[in-house]
Enzyme design. Structure first.
Site, short mmCIF file in Angstrom:
data_model
loop_
_atom_site.label_atom_id
_atom_site.label_comp_id
_atom_site.label_asym_id
_atom_site.label_seq_id
_atom_site.Cartn_x
_atom_site.Cartn_y
_atom_site.Cartn_z
N HIS A 6 -124.15 1.61 60.33
CA HIS A 6 -123.14 0.55 60.45
C HIS A 6 -123.79 -0.82 60.24
O HIS A 6 -124.19 -1.49 61.18
CB HIS A 6 -122.49 0.63 61.84
CG HIS A 6 -121.30 -0.25 62.02
ND1 HIS A 6 -120.48 -0.17 63.14
CD2 HIS A 6 -120.77 -1.24 61.26
CE1 HIS A 6 -119.51 -1.07 63.03
NE2 HIS A 6 -119.67 -1.73 61.90
N ARG A 73 -118.73 -7.57 54.75
CA ARG A 73 -118.41 -8.11 56.07
C ARG A 73 -117.03 -7.59 56.50
O ARG A 73 -116.03 -7.83 55.82
CB ARG A 73 -118.39 -9.63 56.00
CG ARG A 73 -118.07 -10.32 57.33
CD ARG A 73 -117.79 -11.79 57.11
NE ARG A 73 -118.95 -12.53 56.63
CZ ARG A 73 -119.73 -13.29 57.40
NH1 ARG A 73 -119.47 -13.41 58.69
NH2 ARG A 73 -120.76 -13.94 56.88
N SER A 75 -115.05 -8.40 59.12
CA SER A 75 -114.08 -9.43 59.49
C SER A 75 -113.61 -10.21 58.27
O SER A 75 -112.60 -10.91 58.33
CB SER A 75 -114.68 -10.39 60.52
OG SER A 75 -115.80 -11.07 59.98
N HIS A 179 -112.27 0.79 60.67
CA HIS A 179 -112.71 -0.58 60.95
C HIS A 179 -111.63 -1.58 60.57
O HIS A 179 -111.27 -1.70 59.40
CB HIS A 179 -113.99 -0.90 60.19
CG HIS A 179 -114.90 -1.85 60.92
ND1 HIS A 179 -114.46 -3.06 61.42
CD2 HIS A 179 -116.22 -1.77 61.24
CE1 HIS A 179 -115.47 -3.68 62.02
NE2 HIS A 179 -116.54 -2.92 61.93
N HIS A 224 -118.42 1.06 67.28
CA HIS A 224 -118.50 0.30 68.54
C HIS A 224 -118.46 1.23 69.75
O HIS A 224 -117.83 0.95 70.75
CB HIS A 224 -117.36 -0.74 68.61
CG HIS A 224 -117.14 -1.43 67.30
ND1 HIS A 224 -115.97 -1.32 66.58
CD2 HIS A 224 -117.97 -2.22 66.56
CE1 HIS A 224 -116.07 -2.01 65.45
NE2 HIS A 224 -117.28 -2.58 65.41
N GLU A 285 -124.97 -2.58 63.70
CA GLU A 285 -124.13 -3.68 63.23
C GLU A 285 -124.88 -5.01 63.37
O GLU A 285 -124.31 -6.05 63.72
CB GLU A 285 -122.81 -3.72 64.02
CG GLU A 285 -121.68 -4.43 63.29
CD GLU A 285 -120.36 -4.41 64.05
OE1 GLU A 285 -119.36 -4.88 63.49
OE2 GLU A 285 -120.33 -3.92 65.19
#
Length: 342
Positions: A6, A73, A75, A179, A224, A285
């Protein structure tokens, strides 16, 4: 081998951000004449090298990891921005940039793609970009369960509208990491709540379904640390059993996997105690959601290898998390490593 499943390119050259800002502004005003030209996007090899060598590659060496499965990325995917055409162009640009990173550092990175999802658009439309990226050597994709950017108005991932895309993923032997992207809902923080909410939501959707009976080769990596799932394992287990479903470990089987993006030792200890070790993949991450050092330890919050090393797991179980499970989940990974090494 220590495989980090990740990683995101969060240190991109500046002109990519200039392009995206102009693209977003044009999309928001619905003025296509103001759309920036892709041909004017300038990102030199020297800029890419500087961005990687001072960040992800530096941390790989310091933390003694070997390979990062690398994607754009998260986000920044921004599926809620503009229409499908905007998402297609942006996804192609970001995926091509990952391919350039991999070409410069073939022993350190292997690609995973973002998909050109868009609110209200059939998920099967993303299949063409997935196929294009697999031909470039990518071994997986990021799949967004909420292209709305935080309003959760898409069908659940057990809905039939997703099935053609799942069929393509299986055909290409391509797992997905669940994600979401940036959140435009002011009620949620992107990395602090939105990510974890979505992770938990998808797990809840699938454990009450027969999705993996219909698609036994489908593989979901829920990142996560699985969101809230390990901490509330008893709650989810009880709900599953109350609804006539098997034990969670049986449901997860060879289909659902969590990563180790959990940024403290007690969290990793809980994760590895309650979730089957065969269903955990090492990940950090790094240069992502939580930057900087933990003042209590002096080491990076996202230096997750230290937490696995510091756990009570056996050497064999640590090897599963660091290496073996990634090879099981990313079925094309071993061959792609050999191809890039050559």
């Amino acid at each position: 081998m220590i495989i980090d499943c990740h990683g995101h390119y969060t240190t991109e050259p500046k002109d990519l951000h200039r392009f995206r800002k102009e693209q977003t502004e044009a999309a928001n005003t619905k003025d296509k004449s103001k759309m920036p030209a892709r041909a004017q996007l300038k990102m030199s090899e020297d800029e890419i090298r500087e961005s990687i060598e001072n960040n992800q590659l530096k941390l790989q060496r310091e933390r003694a990891t070997d390979l990062t499965i690398f994607s754009p990325r998260a986000s920044g995917m921004g599926h809620h921005v503009g229409d499908e055409s905007v998402s297609v162009e942006w996804s192609q640009i970001c995926n091509d940039l990952i391919a350039r990173v991999v070409s410069l550092y073939p022993k350190n990175f292997i690609g995973v793609c973002q998909l050109p999802q868009s609110p209200g658009v059939d998920p099967k439309n993303s299949a063409a970009e997935l196929e294009r990226c697999v031909k470039m050597g990518f071994v997986g994709c990021n799949l967004n369960p909420d292209p709305s950017g935080g309003y959760f108005n898409s069908p659940p991932m057990t809905d039939k509208s997703w099935f053609p895309l799942y069929e393509k993923m299986i055909e290409l032997d391509c797992p997905c990491m669940i994600h979401v992207s940036g959140c435009c809902n002011p009620a949620m923080h992107t990395t602090g709540s939105y990510y974890l909410n979505a992770d938990t939501m998808v797990f809840m959707q699938v454990i009450l379904s027969d999705l993996f009976k219909q698609f036994p080769k489908l593989k979901f990596i829920i990142p996560h640390g699985g969101g809230a799932v390990p901490f509330h394992w008893g709650r989810f287990r009880g709900i599953a059993l109350n609804n006539g479903k098997p034990e969670l470990a049986e449901i997860m089987g060879n289909n659902i996997f969590f990563d180790t993006c959990v940024y403290h030792q007690p969290g990793i200890d809980l994760l590895t105690e309650v979730v089957p070790v065969d269903n955990i993949l090492f990940a950090s991450e790094m240069v992502g959601a939580v930057k900087g050092n933990d003042p209590r330890t002096g080491f990076g919050f996202d230096d997750t290898k230290r937490y696995i090393d510091g756990s009570k797991l056996s050497a064999a179980d640590k090897k599963k998390i660091f290496e073996d499970n990634s090879f099981r989940v990313y079925s094309r990974l071993k061959a792609q490593i050999a191809k890039q090494a050559a």
